[in-house]
Design a protein around this motif. Structure first.
Motif, PDB file in Angstrom:
ATOM      1  N   PHE A 149       0.856  -1.181   0.000  1.00 33.09           N
ATOM      2  CA  PHE A 149       0.000   0.000   0.000  1.00 33.09           C
ATOM      3  C   PHE A 149       0.894   1.234   0.000  1.00 33.09           C
ATOM      4  O   PHE A 149       1.916   1.264   0.681  1.00 33.09           O
ATOM      5  N   GLN A 150       0.469   2.243  -0.752  1.00 33.94           N
ATOM      6  CA  GLN A 150       1.170   3.521  -0.750  1.00 33.94           C
ATOM      7  C   GLN A 150       0.155   4.622  -0.453  1.00 33.94           C
ATOM      8  O   GLN A 150      -0.972   4.587  -0.960  1.00 33.94           O
ATOM      9  N   LYS A 151       0.563   5.583   0.367  1.00 37.55           N
ATOM     10  CA  LYS A 151      -0.284   6.736   0.640  1.00 37.55           C
ATOM     11  C   LYS A 151      -0.058   7.756  -0.470  1.00 37.55           C
ATOM     12  O   LYS A 151       1.040   8.270  -0.647  1.00 37.55           O
ATOM     13  N   ILE A 152      -1.125   7.996  -1.243  1.00 42.14           N
ATOM     14  CA  ILE A 152      -1.058   8.912  -2.376  1.00 42.14           C
ATOM     15  C   ILE A 152      -2.125   9.981  -2.161  1.00 42.14           C
ATOM     16  O   ILE A 152      -3.312   9.654  -2.044  1.00 42.14           O
ATOM     17  N   LYS A 153      -1.698  11.229  -2.099  1.00 35.87           N
ATOM     18  CA  LYS A 153      -2.611  12.352  -1.847  1.00 35.87           C
ATOM     19  C   LYS A 153      -3.482  12.081  -0.617  1.00 35.87           C
ATOM     20  O   LYS A 153      -4.687  12.236  -0.644  1.00 35.87           O
TER      21      LYS A 153
END
Length: 142
Positions: free
Chosen positions: A127-131
């Motif tokens: 998982f990546q935190k994007i915006k």
């Protein structure tokens, strides 16, 4: 007095970090819960909302590597053409590990209960935190 102030500052920072981690973990668990609910309703597009809608999304499965959200969606639709083929999905999270403020790793098991025979396997998700929102950017499912 300085030691007390420094200790209080450290405790506040630790509590803030733990709360942030707890919020991030809860957000990821909610995404997976929404994915399984959408799947169980026969809604592949809803299931795909947990994935990063980008050409750089990576999905690794038994057929190899697929790049891109649209390609991943098309593969799901091809493999699971209707709600009967999709069955009922259950995720079991084995490990959720923060890698940084921007990345989380999830290791787990998936199980499909179907009239035509059950399927199951394991997954590793990145998982990546994007915006300020969490998305699956890499999925290795077997």
């Amino acid at each position: 007095m300085r030691n007390i102030a420094a200790t209080l500052l450290v405790l506040i920072c630790i509590q803030f970090t733990l709360n942030a981690q707890s919020q991030d973990e809860q957000s990821i668990r909610n995404i997976l819960a929404k994915q399984s609910a959408a799947w169980n309703e026969g809604n592949i597009e809803g299931f795909m909302k947990g994935y990063w809608e980008n050409d750089s999304l990576m999905f690794i499965g038994k057929k190899g590597l697929t790049y891109g959200w649209k390609n991943t969606l098309n593969n799901y639709k091809k493999s699971y053409p209707d709600a009967r083929a999709m069955g009922q999905l259950t995720f079991t999270i084995i490990k959720l590990k923060p890698l940084s403020n921007q990345y989380q790793e999830v290791i787990g098991k998936w199980h499909l209960k179907r009239d035509d025979g059950n399927l199951e396997g394991h997954f590793t998700l990145l998982f990546q935190k994007i915006k300020n929102n969490w998305f699956i950017v890499m999925d290795h499912s077997s």
